[in-house]
Design a protein around this motif. Structure first.
Motif, PDB file in Angstrom:
ATOM      1  N   GLY A  43      42.471   2.187  16.241  1.00 46.03           N
ATOM      2  CA  GLY A  43      42.905   3.610  15.796  1.00 46.03           C
ATOM      3  C   GLY A  43      41.689   4.206  15.753  1.00 46.03           C
ATOM      4  O   GLY A  43      41.716   5.516  15.557  1.00 46.03           O
ATOM      5  N   ARG A  44      40.470   3.731  15.432  1.00 47.44           N
ATOM      6  CA  ARG A  44      39.238   4.273  15.333  1.00 47.44           C
ATOM      7  C   ARG A  44      39.044   5.482  16.496  1.00 47.44           C
ATOM      8  O   ARG A  44      39.485   5.232  17.901  1.00 47.44           O
ATOM      9  CB  ARG A  44      38.044   3.267  15.327  1.00 47.44           C
ATOM     10  CG  ARG A  44      37.977   2.449  14.034  1.00 47.44           C
ATOM     11  CD  ARG A  44      36.682   1.497  14.051  1.00 47.44           C
ATOM     12  NE  ARG A  44      36.583   0.676  13.091  1.00 47.44           N
ATOM     13  CZ  ARG A  44      35.432   0.584  12.556  1.00 47.44           C
ATOM     14  NH1 ARG A  44      34.382   1.239  12.529  1.00 47.44           N
ATOM     15  NH2 ARG A  44      35.221  -0.209  11.524  1.00 47.44           N
ATOM     16  N   ALA A  45      38.101   6.463  16.097  1.00 45.31           N
ATOM     17  CA  ALA A  45      37.768   7.206  17.212  1.00 45.31           C
ATOM     18  C   ALA A  45      36.622   6.449  18.165  1.00 45.31           C
ATOM     19  O   ALA A  45      36.253   5.137  17.938  1.00 45.31           O
ATOM     20  CB  ALA A  45      36.957   8.276  16.742  1.00 45.31           C
ATOM     21  N   TYR A  46      36.707   6.861  19.466  1.00 46.13           N
ATOM     22  CA  TYR A  46      35.638   6.103  20.584  1.00 46.13           C
ATOM     23  C   TYR A  46      34.307   5.903  20.002  1.00 46.13           C
ATOM     24  O   TYR A  46      34.112   5.006  20.029  1.00 46.13           O
ATOM     25  CB  TYR A  46      35.740   6.800  21.886  1.00 46.13           C
ATOM     26  CG  TYR A  46      34.788   6.310  22.865  1.00 46.13           C
ATOM     27  CD1 TYR A  46      35.275   5.210  23.695  1.00 46.13           C
ATOM     28  CD2 TYR A  46      33.493   6.654  23.195  1.00 46.13           C
ATOM     29  CE1 TYR A  46      34.478   4.699  24.772  1.00 46.13           C
ATOM     30  CE2 TYR A  46      32.700   6.261  24.190  1.00 46.13           C
ATOM     31  CZ  TYR A  46      33.181   5.241  24.848  1.00 46.13           C
ATOM     32  OH  TYR A  46      32.418   4.457  25.442  1.00 46.13           O
ATOM     33  N   ALA A  47      33.865   6.721  19.480  1.00 42.31           N
ATOM     34  CA  ALA A  47      32.285   6.843  18.921  1.00 42.31           C
ATOM     35  C   ALA A  47      32.445   5.849  17.880  1.00 42.31           C
ATOM     36  O   ALA A  47      31.189   4.899  17.980  1.00 42.31           O
ATOM     37  CB  ALA A  47      32.175   8.356  18.273  1.00 42.31           C
ATOM     38  N   SER A  48      33.149   5.468  17.147  1.00 40.32           N
ATOM     39  CA  SER A  48      33.068   4.385  16.270  1.00 40.32           C
ATOM     40  C   SER A  48      33.290   2.975  16.831  1.00 40.32           C
ATOM     41  O   SER A  48      32.766   2.029  16.508  1.00 40.32           O
ATOM     42  CB  SER A  48      34.128   4.897  14.906  1.00 40.32           C
ATOM     43  OG  SER A  48      34.163   3.665  14.262  1.00 40.32           O
ATOM     44  N   THR A  64      41.336   3.229  22.062  1.00 35.97           N
ATOM     45  CA  THR A  64      41.100   3.986  21.110  1.00 35.97           C
ATOM     46  C   THR A  64      41.937   4.920  20.374  1.00 35.97           C
ATOM     47  O   THR A  64      42.987   5.193  21.340  1.00 35.97           O
ATOM     48  CB  THR A  64      39.518   4.487  21.112  1.00 35.97           C
ATOM     49  OG1 THR A  64      39.751   5.772  21.952  1.00 35.97           O
ATOM     50  CG2 THR A  64      38.503   3.741  21.327  1.00 35.97           C
ATOM     51  N   TYR A  65      41.760   5.561  19.246  1.00 38.64           N
ATOM     52  CA  TYR A  65      42.824   6.437  18.696  1.00 38.64           C
ATOM     53  C   TYR A  65      44.229   6.028  18.836  1.00 38.64           C
ATOM     54  O   TYR A  65      45.188   6.552  19.333  1.00 38.64           O
ATOM     55  CB  TYR A  65      42.936   7.715  19.592  1.00 38.64           C
ATOM     56  CG  TYR A  65      41.393   8.504  19.502  1.00 38.64           C
ATOM     57  CD1 TYR A  65      41.136   9.415  18.036  1.00 38.64           C
ATOM     58  CD2 TYR A  65      40.510   8.913  20.302  1.00 38.64           C
ATOM     59  CE1 TYR A  65      39.933   9.757  17.909  1.00 38.64           C
ATOM     60  CE2 TYR A  65      39.425   9.459  19.892  1.00 38.64           C
ATOM     61  CZ  TYR A  65      39.155  10.072  18.909  1.00 38.64           C
ATOM     62  OH  TYR A  65      37.801  10.689  18.702  1.00 38.64           O
ATOM     63  N   ASP A 109      35.696  13.961  20.330  1.00 38.15           N
ATOM     64  CA  ASP A 109      35.468  12.676  19.662  1.00 38.15           C
ATOM     65  C   ASP A 109      34.553  12.996  18.434  1.00 38.15           C
ATOM     66  O   ASP A 109      33.898  12.006  17.835  1.00 38.15           O
ATOM     67  CB  ASP A 109      34.557  11.844  20.366  1.00 38.15           C
ATOM     68  CG  ASP A 109      34.768  10.299  20.051  1.00 38.15           C
ATOM     69  OD1 ASP A 109      36.001  10.054  20.025  1.00 38.15           O
ATOM     70  OD2 ASP A 109      33.861   9.505  20.394  1.00 38.15           O
ATOM     71  N   LYS A 110      34.976  13.993  17.705  1.00 35.46           N
ATOM     72  CA  LYS A 110      34.307  14.404  16.271  1.00 35.46           C
ATOM     73  C   LYS A 110      35.384  14.609  15.506  1.00 35.46           C
ATOM     74  O   LYS A 110      36.358  15.258  15.675  1.00 35.46           O
ATOM     75  CB  LYS A 110      33.389  15.547  16.452  1.00 35.46           C
ATOM     76  CG  LYS A 110      32.126  15.529  17.299  1.00 35.46           C
ATOM     77  CD  LYS A 110      31.268  16.864  17.150  1.00 35.46           C
ATOM     78  CE  LYS A 110      30.112  16.696  18.349  1.00 35.46           C
ATOM     79  NZ  LYS A 110      29.380  17.941  18.561  1.00 35.46           N
ATOM     80  N   LEU A 111      35.054  14.141  14.233  1.00 34.87           N
ATOM     81  CA  LEU A 111      36.160  14.199  13.026  1.00 34.87           C
ATOM     82  C   LEU A 111      35.952  15.416  12.355  1.00 34.87           C
ATOM     83  O   LEU A 111      34.820  15.754  11.757  1.00 34.87           O
ATOM     84  CB  LEU A 111      35.982  12.941  12.250  1.00 34.87           C
ATOM     85  CG  LEU A 111      36.679  12.972  10.761  1.00 34.87           C
ATOM     86  CD1 LEU A 111      38.077  13.108  10.852  1.00 34.87           C
ATOM     87  CD2 LEU A 111      36.258  11.654  10.051  1.00 34.87           C
ATOM     88  N   TYR A 112      37.140  16.256  12.060  1.00 30.99           N
ATOM     89  CA  TYR A 112      36.902  17.492  11.009  1.00 30.99           C
ATOM     90  C   TYR A 112      37.800  17.587  10.318  1.00 30.99           C
ATOM     91  O   TYR A 112      39.104  17.073  10.317  1.00 30.99           O
ATOM     92  CB  TYR A 112      37.069  18.569  12.339  1.00 30.99           C
ATOM     93  CG  TYR A 112      36.209  18.983  13.204  1.00 30.99           C
ATOM     94  CD1 TYR A 112      35.243  20.014  12.905  1.00 30.99           C
ATOM     95  CD2 TYR A 112      36.379  18.279  14.450  1.00 30.99           C
ATOM     96  CE1 TYR A 112      34.172  20.232  13.949  1.00 30.99           C
ATOM     97  CE2 TYR A 112      35.417  18.635  15.313  1.00 30.99           C
ATOM     98  CZ  TYR A 112      34.332  19.760  15.079  1.00 30.99           C
ATOM     99  OH  TYR A 112      33.288  19.794  16.187  1.00 30.99           O
ATOM    100  N   ALA A 113      37.411  18.054   9.091  1.00 37.06           N
ATOM    101  CA  ALA A 113      38.523  18.266   7.927  1.00 37.06           C
ATOM    102  C   ALA A 113      38.343  19.531   7.395  1.00 37.06           C
ATOM    103  O   ALA A 113      37.257  20.284   7.794  1.00 37.06           O
ATOM    104  CB  ALA A 113      38.309  17.151   6.781  1.00 37.06           C
ATOM    105  N   ASN A 127      34.678   3.966   8.043  1.00 36.07           N
ATOM    106  CA  ASN A 127      34.449   3.621   9.620  1.00 36.07           C
ATOM    107  C   ASN A 127      33.156   3.959  10.427  1.00 36.07           C
ATOM    108  O   ASN A 127      32.741   3.804  11.371  1.00 36.07           O
ATOM    109  CB  ASN A 127      35.425   4.575  10.312  1.00 36.07           C
ATOM    110  CG  ASN A 127      36.990   4.234   9.959  1.00 36.07           C
ATOM    111  OD1 ASN A 127      37.098   2.933   9.768  1.00 36.07           O
ATOM    112  ND2 ASN A 127      37.985   5.280  10.185  1.00 36.07           N
ATOM    113  N   GLY A 128      32.190   4.367   9.139  1.00 34.42           N
ATOM    114  CA  GLY A 128      30.601   4.523   9.605  1.00 34.42           C
ATOM    115  C   GLY A 128      30.868   5.812  10.524  1.00 34.42           C
ATOM    116  O   GLY A 128      30.171   5.787  11.530  1.00 34.42           O
TER     117      GLY A 128
END
Length: 266
Positions: A43-48, A64-65, A109-113, A127-128
Protein backbone atom coordinates in the motif's frame (compact mmCIF):
# COMPACT_ATOMS: atom_id res chain seq x y z
CA UNK A 1 6.25 -24.60 -10.80
CA UNK A 2 6.07 -21.08 -9.36
CA UNK A 3 7.42 -18.27 -11.53
CA UNK A 4 6.23 -15.08 -9.77
CA UNK A 5 6.10 -14.20 -6.05
CA UNK A 6 4.38 -11.02 -4.83
CA UNK A 7 5.23 -10.09 -1.24
CA UNK A 8 3.63 -7.46 0.99
CA UNK A 9 6.17 -5.29 2.87
CA UNK A 10 4.89 -4.23 6.28
CA UNK A 11 4.44 -7.06 8.81
CA UNK A 12 5.28 -9.54 6.03
CA UNK A 13 8.66 -9.03 4.35
CA UNK A 14 10.04 -6.82 7.11
CA UNK A 15 10.10 -7.76 10.79
CA UNK A 16 8.96 -5.60 13.69
CA UNK A 17 12.33 -3.81 13.57
CA UNK A 18 11.43 -2.87 9.97
CA UNK A 19 14.28 -4.92 8.57
CA UNK A 20 14.65 -7.61 5.93
CA UNK A 21 16.70 -10.22 7.77
CA UNK A 22 19.84 -11.69 6.15
CA UNK A 23 18.14 -15.12 6.03
CA UNK A 24 15.12 -13.74 4.15
CA UNK A 25 17.39 -11.70 1.89
CA UNK A 26 19.32 -14.85 0.98
CA UNK A 27 16.08 -16.71 0.19
CA UNK A 28 14.97 -13.87 -2.12
CA UNK A 29 18.31 -14.00 -3.94
CA UNK A 30 18.13 -17.79 -4.29
CA UNK A 31 14.62 -17.58 -5.76
CA UNK A 32 15.75 -14.93 -8.27
CA UNK A 33 18.78 -17.08 -9.15
CA UNK A 34 16.36 -19.90 -10.04
CA UNK A 35 14.60 -17.60 -12.51
CA UNK A 36 11.65 -16.68 -10.29
CA UNK A 37 10.37 -13.10 -10.51
CA UNK A 38 10.16 -11.68 -6.99
CA UNK A 39 8.21 -8.44 -6.57
CA UNK A 40 6.72 -6.34 -3.80
CA UNK A 41 3.01 -5.59 -3.42
CA UNK A 42 2.31 -2.80 -0.96
CA UNK A 43 0.00 0.00 0.00
CA UNK A 44 3.03 2.24 0.31
CA UNK A 45 3.83 4.97 -2.18
CA UNK A 46 6.37 4.07 -4.87
CA UNK A 47 8.98 6.39 -3.31
CA UNK A 48 8.78 4.48 -0.03
CA UNK A 49 8.50 0.98 -1.52
CA UNK A 50 11.30 1.37 -4.06
CA UNK A 51 13.82 2.13 -1.31
CA UNK A 52 13.14 -1.28 0.27
CA UNK A 53 13.07 -3.01 -3.12
CA UNK A 54 16.47 -1.59 -4.04
CA UNK A 55 17.90 -2.63 -0.65
CA UNK A 56 16.87 -6.20 -1.41
CA UNK A 57 18.43 -6.05 -4.87
CA UNK A 58 15.18 -6.34 -6.84
CA UNK A 59 15.07 -4.73 -10.28
CA UNK A 60 11.59 -5.67 -11.48
CA UNK A 61 8.26 -3.80 -11.57
CA UNK A 62 6.75 -3.37 -8.10
CA UNK A 63 3.10 -3.04 -7.04
CA UNK A 64 2.43 0.11 -5.00
CA UNK A 65 -0.55 2.12 -3.70
CA UNK A 66 -2.45 -1.15 -3.09
CA UNK A 67 -2.19 -1.96 -6.79
CA UNK A 68 -3.03 1.43 -8.28
CA UNK A 69 0.52 1.82 -9.62
CA UNK A 70 2.90 -0.79 -11.05
CA UNK A 71 6.23 0.77 -11.91
CA UNK A 72 9.62 -0.51 -13.07
CA UNK A 73 12.54 -0.12 -10.68
CA UNK A 74 15.10 -0.10 -13.48
CA UNK A 75 13.84 2.77 -15.64
CA UNK A 76 10.85 3.88 -13.51
CA UNK A 77 8.49 3.29 -16.41
CA UNK A 78 4.82 3.11 -15.38
CA UNK A 79 3.26 -0.18 -16.52
CA UNK A 80 -0.14 -0.03 -14.82
CA UNK A 81 -1.90 2.96 -13.29
CA UNK A 82 -5.39 3.60 -11.99
CA UNK A 83 -6.35 7.01 -10.60
CA UNK A 84 -9.25 7.61 -8.24
CA UNK A 85 -12.33 8.88 -10.10
CA UNK A 86 -12.47 12.67 -9.84
CA UNK A 87 -16.04 12.85 -8.53
CA UNK A 88 -15.24 10.27 -5.85
CA UNK A 89 -12.16 12.21 -4.74
CA UNK A 90 -14.25 15.38 -4.36
CA UNK A 91 -17.01 13.58 -2.47
CA UNK A 92 -14.50 11.99 -0.11
CA UNK A 93 -12.85 15.36 0.56
CA UNK A 94 -16.24 16.94 1.40
CA UNK A 95 -17.13 13.99 3.64
CA UNK A 96 -13.86 14.29 5.55
CA UNK A 97 -14.34 18.03 6.01
CA UNK A 98 -17.84 17.46 7.42
CA UNK A 99 -16.64 14.71 9.77
CA UNK A 100 -13.36 16.45 10.64
CA UNK A 101 -11.37 13.41 9.53
CA UNK A 102 -7.64 13.30 8.79
CA UNK A 103 -7.31 12.76 5.04
CA UNK A 104 -4.11 12.28 3.03
CA UNK A 105 -3.65 12.29 -0.71
CA UNK A 106 -0.76 11.47 -3.04
CA UNK A 107 0.17 13.68 -6.00
CA UNK A 108 3.19 12.79 -8.17
CA UNK A 109 4.29 10.32 -5.48
CA UNK A 110 4.27 13.00 -2.76
CA UNK A 111 2.12 12.80 0.36
CA UNK A 112 -0.09 15.79 1.21
CA UNK A 113 -2.30 16.59 4.19
CA UNK A 114 -4.35 19.66 5.18
CA UNK A 115 -2.51 20.13 8.45
CA UNK A 116 0.35 18.71 10.44
CA UNK A 117 -0.87 16.57 13.32
CA UNK A 118 0.18 13.49 15.28
CA UNK A 119 -1.59 11.13 12.86
CA UNK A 120 0.47 12.49 9.97
CA UNK A 121 3.73 12.45 11.95
CA UNK A 122 3.19 8.87 13.17
CA UNK A 123 2.27 7.65 9.68
CA UNK A 124 5.29 9.20 7.97
CA UNK A 125 7.61 8.01 10.73
CA UNK A 126 6.32 4.47 10.21
CA UNK A 127 6.84 4.57 6.44
CA UNK A 128 9.86 6.84 6.27
CA UNK A 129 7.95 9.18 3.98
CA UNK A 130 8.34 12.93 3.51
CA UNK A 131 5.13 14.96 3.71
CA UNK A 132 3.78 18.29 2.59
CA UNK A 133 1.10 20.42 4.24
CA UNK A 134 -1.39 22.18 1.96
CA UNK A 135 -4.18 24.08 3.78
CA UNK A 136 -5.97 24.70 0.46
CA UNK A 137 -6.60 21.00 0.04
CA UNK A 138 -9.40 21.43 -2.50
CA UNK A 139 -6.91 22.34 -5.22
CA UNK A 140 -5.07 19.06 -4.61
CA UNK A 141 -8.26 17.02 -4.82
CA UNK A 142 -8.66 18.19 -8.41
CA UNK A 143 -5.38 16.51 -9.36
CA UNK A 144 -5.00 12.80 -10.25
CA UNK A 145 -4.25 10.59 -7.26
CA UNK A 146 -3.72 6.82 -7.00
CA UNK A 147 -4.84 6.71 -3.36
CA UNK A 148 -6.47 8.68 -0.55
CA UNK A 149 -6.13 7.60 3.06
CA UNK A 150 -8.05 8.30 6.27
CA UNK A 151 -6.40 7.70 9.65
CA UNK A 152 -8.56 7.19 12.74
CA UNK A 153 -9.54 4.71 15.43
CA UNK A 154 -10.17 1.19 14.03
CA UNK A 155 -13.75 0.88 15.32
CA UNK A 156 -14.70 4.27 13.94
CA UNK A 157 -13.21 3.44 10.54
CA UNK A 158 -15.20 0.18 10.50
CA UNK A 159 -18.31 2.23 11.23
CA UNK A 160 -17.82 4.81 8.46
CA UNK A 161 -16.41 2.48 5.77
CA UNK A 162 -19.88 1.31 4.58
CA UNK A 163 -21.03 4.96 4.47
CA UNK A 164 -18.03 5.89 2.34
CA UNK A 165 -18.62 2.96 -0.02
CA UNK A 166 -22.24 4.03 -0.48
CA UNK A 167 -21.36 7.69 -1.06
CA UNK A 168 -18.50 7.01 -3.48
CA UNK A 169 -20.10 4.14 -5.40
CA UNK A 170 -18.70 1.22 -7.39
CA UNK A 171 -15.90 3.20 -8.98
CA UNK A 172 -13.71 2.91 -5.91
CA UNK A 173 -12.09 0.21 -3.81
CA UNK A 174 -12.06 0.73 -0.03
CA UNK A 175 -9.77 -1.37 2.15
CA UNK A 176 -7.66 -1.41 5.30
CA UNK A 177 -3.90 -1.90 5.30
CA UNK A 178 -3.67 -1.54 9.08
CA UNK A 179 -6.50 -1.30 11.64
CA UNK A 180 -6.31 2.52 11.72
CA UNK A 181 -5.67 3.12 7.98
CA UNK A 182 -8.68 3.26 5.63
CA UNK A 183 -7.51 3.47 2.03
CA UNK A 184 -9.53 4.44 -1.04
CA UNK A 185 -8.42 3.74 -4.63
CA UNK A 186 -9.85 3.17 -8.11
CA UNK A 187 -11.88 -0.07 -8.13
CA UNK A 188 -9.15 -1.69 -10.24
CA UNK A 189 -6.44 -0.38 -7.90
CA UNK A 190 -6.11 -3.62 -5.93
CA UNK A 191 -3.18 -5.95 -5.40
CA UNK A 192 -5.23 -8.65 -7.09
CA UNK A 193 -5.67 -6.63 -10.30
CA UNK A 194 -1.98 -5.71 -10.25
CA UNK A 195 -0.91 -9.33 -9.75
CA UNK A 196 -3.02 -10.42 -12.72
CA UNK A 197 -1.43 -7.66 -14.79
CA UNK A 198 2.11 -8.67 -13.80
CA UNK A 199 1.45 -12.35 -14.48
CA UNK A 200 0.42 -11.39 -18.01
CA UNK A 201 3.39 -9.04 -18.30
CA UNK A 202 5.83 -11.85 -17.48
CA UNK A 203 3.91 -14.44 -19.48
CA UNK A 204 3.03 -16.76 -16.64
CA UNK A 205 -0.26 -18.27 -15.56
CA UNK A 206 -1.84 -17.16 -12.28
CA UNK A 207 -1.52 -20.77 -11.10
CA UNK A 208 2.26 -20.16 -11.19
CA UNK A 209 2.11 -17.22 -8.78
CA UNK A 210 2.50 -16.93 -5.01
CA UNK A 211 1.13 -14.03 -2.97
CA UNK A 212 2.15 -13.44 0.65
CA UNK A 213 0.50 -10.97 3.02
CA UNK A 214 -0.90 -10.22 6.47
CA UNK A 215 -3.78 -7.72 6.17
CA UNK A 216 -7.19 -7.54 4.52
CA UNK A 217 -5.80 -5.37 1.72
CA UNK A 218 -3.88 -8.49 0.65
CA UNK A 219 -6.93 -10.73 0.20
CA UNK A 220 -7.50 -9.96 -3.49
CA UNK A 221 -4.00 -11.04 -4.43
CA UNK A 222 -4.12 -14.13 -2.19
CA UNK A 223 -7.36 -15.13 -3.89
CA UNK A 224 -5.95 -14.43 -7.37
CA UNK A 225 -2.65 -16.27 -6.85
CA UNK A 226 -2.04 -19.94 -7.42
CA UNK A 227 -0.80 -20.11 -3.83
CA UNK A 228 -2.17 -17.56 -1.36
CA UNK A 229 -0.09 -17.38 1.81
CA UNK A 230 -0.96 -15.64 5.08
CA UNK A 231 1.63 -14.83 7.70
CA UNK A 232 1.25 -16.32 11.20
CA UNK A 233 0.76 -12.72 12.39
CA UNK A 234 -1.95 -12.08 9.76
CA UNK A 235 -5.49 -11.11 10.68
CA UNK A 236 -7.77 -14.15 11.17
CA UNK A 237 -9.93 -13.29 8.14
CA UNK A 238 -6.90 -13.52 5.84
CA UNK A 239 -5.79 -16.83 7.33
CA UNK A 240 -9.28 -18.16 6.67
CA UNK A 241 -8.98 -17.62 2.90
CA UNK A 242 -5.28 -18.53 2.59
CA UNK A 243 -4.06 -21.76 1.01
CA UNK A 244 -1.19 -21.86 3.49
CA UNK A 245 -0.19 -20.10 6.72
CA UNK A 246 3.53 -19.55 7.15
CA UNK A 247 5.62 -18.40 10.12
CA UNK A 248 5.41 -14.82 11.38
CA UNK A 249 7.31 -11.81 10.05
CA UNK A 250 9.64 -12.12 13.05
CA UNK A 251 10.37 -15.78 12.22
CA UNK A 252 11.37 -15.37 8.56
CA UNK A 253 7.95 -16.43 7.32
CA UNK A 254 8.74 -15.31 3.76
CA UNK A 255 11.94 -17.39 3.72
CA UNK A 256 9.93 -20.40 4.92
CA UNK A 257 7.56 -20.05 1.94
CA UNK A 258 10.40 -19.72 -0.56
CA UNK A 259 12.25 -22.69 0.95
CA UNK A 260 9.16 -24.89 0.99
CA UNK A 261 7.51 -24.05 -2.32
CA UNK A 262 10.30 -22.70 -4.53
CA UNK A 263 13.65 -24.04 -3.42
CA UNK A 264 12.14 -27.33 -2.19
CA UNK A 265 14.47 -27.25 0.79
CA UNK A 266 11.91 -28.85 3.06
Amino acid sequence: MYKLIAIDIDDTLINDNREVTPATQQALEQAVAQGVVVTLATGRAYASAQAIARQTGLNVPIITYQGALVKNLLDEKVLYERYMPQDAAHKLFEYCIQKNLHLQTYIDDKLYAREENQKLIDYTTLNGTAYYVEPDFSKLVAQPTPKMLIIDEPDYLDQIAPEIREILGDGVHVTKSKPNFLEIMHHEGTKGHALKFLAGHFGCDLSQTIAIGDSWNDHEMLEAAGLGVAMANAIPALKDIADYVTLSNNEDGVKHVIDKFVLNAE
